[in-house]
Design an enzyme around this catalytic site. Structure first.
Site, PDB file in Angstrom:
ATOM      1  N   CYS A 153      41.197  41.557  20.065  1.00  7.83           N
ATOM      2  CA  CYS A 153      40.523  40.805  21.075  1.00  7.83           C
ATOM      3  C   CYS A 153      40.933  39.736  21.766  1.00  7.83           C
ATOM      4  CB  CYS A 153      39.511  40.292  19.813  1.00  7.83           C
ATOM      5  SG  CYS A 153      40.199  39.048  18.528  1.00  7.83           S
ATOM      6  N   ASP A 188      35.288  46.192  62.154  1.00  7.54           N
ATOM      7  CA  ASP A 188      36.214  46.359  63.489  1.00  7.54           C
ATOM      8  C   ASP A 188      35.773  47.888  64.075  1.00  7.54           C
ATOM      9  OD1 ASP A 188      38.400  46.321  65.252  1.00  7.54           O
ATOM     10  OD2 ASP A 188      39.518  47.513  63.850  1.00  7.54           O
TER      11      ASP A 188
END
Length: 695
Positions: free
Chosen positions: A13, A393
């Site tokens: 953990c 673009d």
């Protein structure tokens, strides 16, 4: 001292990661250590041995291996050795409970059974908990240790043993969920074989990838995967590159073409000259970038960590109040108050809260990586979910990036053959487009003899074919030669296309050439509008051509004739009003990509695409952009749900203190329930169907 990176296994953990990091930093042979829970890696500055590193993580049965060791071991949840003590403890508890129930006796023998169950199942928990108590450090191990000891002292042996077992199960589930979330990395690691066939002096030798050098020749047979990056020097085949670029269609490979480690050779035998060492292959770069991205903390994760820092002390304070306030103020029984106070401690374990964000982030980034999208950190997932507008673009992004023949108006047979023959020695993009069109129609222009070839600077070329002078070039050239220009020319120019004419004493063919739209551009931009995202195009092309492309794509706003600095200025201005994403090719758009809230680079596995932007599309596929938007929005929603679930369930359980209904059973099941909900909810991000992914 040297700096080294290692992979680790069995890390339970996030709190265990912090404990492990502290243990490492206390080693004399370590100058500095950092443990990355999300990617399961440690970064060590010092000369510590692997044995020392594993000893520091013995409390969690941590195993350490070399970062270049890409072998992956798969173990089912029930077969993991670290879970064996829990099984023994659970079996001992069941036997003790059943024996006491059927005997109907209250014996010290049963107490010993419960005690053994507690010790076997909670040994590692108690070691960590006692060490933390000595240091006055209060994490979930400390809280659980106090709760179990307290329950034992007030005679609640059965509940104490149950708490130990269920907490261990909860820890195992948390570890399992993170392993599942990291599965994308394991999948990537398994893509490339660990060995390859190397050919030297005609003899085949099998070598480990670590021993293969640049310049070695690798032989790859049909059905085999490439172990290394390289260039084809012999043979032809089709290669499935989906593992690297996300492209669903196979790609033809011939001499001079590049191939990537982890991709699949489908048809012919290929001999490939190795161009990169194993640690430098595109696959290795992808693995590194995904691991780095998974370790980058999202803003919500940092917020949760800061909250958890204060949350645990508050829970301890509430627990003490529940234990001592009622007996001292209202003369209630001490046993009941102590019992409920211990239950509050168990509820206070912040397991579910701590993993609520990282498990979702790691799962989402892994999902994206499997589909050819590299997201370089949780923060970019969160930013993408909040995007209001996207600037594209034009060249190489909305369009293919190279001219193609779009219109062919012929007035004579074999006109295209002559045009291609005149252009066959040119490398100009328009000439290449004409040659590609001739190849597509299988025209044998290469054998057509050209005499007296001459370039006409800036206008075209001329040459003699079958004793007749032919010209190919712009309409301006043919006007100067005295030809009457067909109306077709002006029509094509109005459509924003470049026009090329070929003829001798008369015009024989008119060719329209354009950098055509990608096949998916229109559908992608319409899809983005359905997500309420504004679109704009930023291009250096002229206004006329830009507007034509913008109208075809249904772009909301078109800005043309821009230099890189102009694009940057527009992005900065837009950011004052809204969150904006920039999508470009990663080179001339670099300033705008870097400045936007999120920058996405197009590129089929190129270094530029990988390094420039916040998100890289491994294939030039715009369909991935709506997918990224949906994935990010779903991730943010799931993170919010996880935090709400983990806190809400605990709050409801805490409120049971008021009527005195809170028990250790309710406390532990609320803790495990929250962890399970958070884990299963995050796993939903692995699903492909709900995210409308289009390859």
């Amino acid at each position: 001292m040297s700096e080294k990176t290692y992979r680790i296994q069995n890390l339970s953990c996030a709190n265990c990661a912090k404990t492990y990091e502290e243990n490492l930093n206390r080693l004399n042979s370590v100058e500095e250590a950092k443990v990355d829970f999300n990617s399961a890696k440690i970064y060590i500055t010092g000369d510590a041995t692997i044995e020392e590193l594993e000893q520091a993580g013995a409390f969690d049965n941590i195993k350490v291996r070399d970062v270049q060791d890409l072998t992956v071991t798969h173990e089912k949840f029930w077969k993991k050795k670290e879970n064996y003590p829990v099984y023994i403890s659970a079996l001992l508890l069941i036997v003790t409970v059943l024996t006491s129930y059927f005997s109907g006796q209250d014996s010290h023998l049963f107490t010993i059974g419960y005690l053994l169950s507690i010790i076997i199942g909670g040994y590692s928990l108690f070691i960590a908990g006692f060490k933390n108590l000595v240091r006055l450090k209060f994490d979930m191990n400390t809280l659980m240790t106090i709760a179990v000891i307290g329950a034992s002292l007030i005679g609640e042996w059965f509940e104490a043993a149950t708490v130990v077992i269920l907490f261990a199960v909860s820890e195992a589930l948390e570890r399992y969920s993170m392993d599942k979330a990291r599965a994308s990395i394991k999948h990537l690691m398994e893509l490339a074989p660990s060995e390859a066939i190397i050919v030297k002096d005609g003899i085949e030798v099998i070598k480990n990838v670590k021993d293969i050098l640049i310049g070695d020749v690798m032989r790859v047979k049909p059905g085999q995967k490439f172990a290394m990056d390289g260039t084809v020097i012999k043979g032809s085949s089709t290669v499935n590159q989906a593992s690297i670029t996300g492209e669903s269609k196979s790609v033809d490979k011939v001499n001079g073409d590049e191939v990537f480690a982890g991709t699949l050779n489908e048809e012919g035998v290929l001999e490939v000259e190795v161009t990169k060492l194993i640690e430098d292959t595109e696959l290795s770069k992808v693995i590194h970038l995904v691991e780095k991205a998974q370790s980058e903390r999202a803003s919500s994760e940092a917020l949760v960590d800061r909250f958890a820092k204060y949350y645990t002390p508050i829970i301890i304070l509430i627990s003490l109040l529940v234990m001592f306030a009622p007996p001292l103020l209202f003369n209630t029984p001490w046993h009941d108050s102590l019992y409920q106070g211990l239950a509050v401690l168990i509820i206070g374990c912040p397991c579910a809260l701590v993993i609520s964000t990282p498990v979702a982030i790691v799962t989402a980034i892994g999902n994206a990586a499997r589909h050819g999208v590299l997201i370089k950190g949780g923060i970019y997932l969160e930013e993408t979910a909040r995007i209001d507008a996207i600037a594209f673009d034009k060249t190489g992004t909305l369009t293919i990036g190279q001219p193609v023949v779009t219109d062919l108006v012929t007035f004579e047979d074999n006109a295209l053959i002559k045009a291609a023959a005149l252009e066959k020695n040119s490398q100009h993009p328009i000439a290449v487009a004409i040659l590609n069109e001739a190849d597509k129609e299988h025209l044998d222009y290469r054998n057509l003899e050209i005499n007296d070839f001459q370039s006409i600077t800036g206008k075209g070329v001329k040459g003699v074919i079958d004793n007749e002078t032919y010209y190919i070039g712009s309409p301006k050239l043919f006007k100067e030669l005295g030809f009457e220009i067909d109306d077709t020319v002006s029509q094509l120019q109005t459509e924003g296309k470049t026009v090329i004419i070929c003829g001798s004493d008369k015009i024989e063919v008119i060719i329209g050439v354009a950098d055509d739209l990608r096949s998916e551009s229109i559908s992608v931009l319409d899809d983005l509008k359905s997500l309420n995202i504004k679109t704009m195009m930023l291009t250096g092309d002229n206004h006329k051509t830009a507007q034509i492309i913008g109208d075809k794509c249904h772009i909301d706003e078109v800005k043309a004739e821009l230099m890189p600095a102009d694009k940057l200025k527009i992005i900065n201005e837009e950011q004052k009003r809204q969150k904006i994403m920039m999508v470009g090719d990663g080179v001339n758009d670099a300033p705008a990509l870097a400045s936007a809230n999120v920058g996405i680079a197009m590129g089929a596995g190129t270094d530029t695409a990988l390094e420039t932007a916040d998100i890289a599309l491994m294939s030039d596929n715009l369909n991935k952009i709506p997918y990224i938007i949906r994935l990010s929005k779903k991730t943010l929603t799931i993170i919010k749900q996880n935090i709400t679930f983990s806190l809400g369930i605990k709050l409801i359980a805490l409120l049971l203190v008021i009527p005195g209904w809170l028990t250790l059973w309710i406390a532990i099941f609320s803790d495990i329930g929250a962890t399970l909900i958070v884990t299963l909810n995050s796993m939903r991000l692995m699903k492909k169907r709900s995210l409308n992914i289009s390859e």
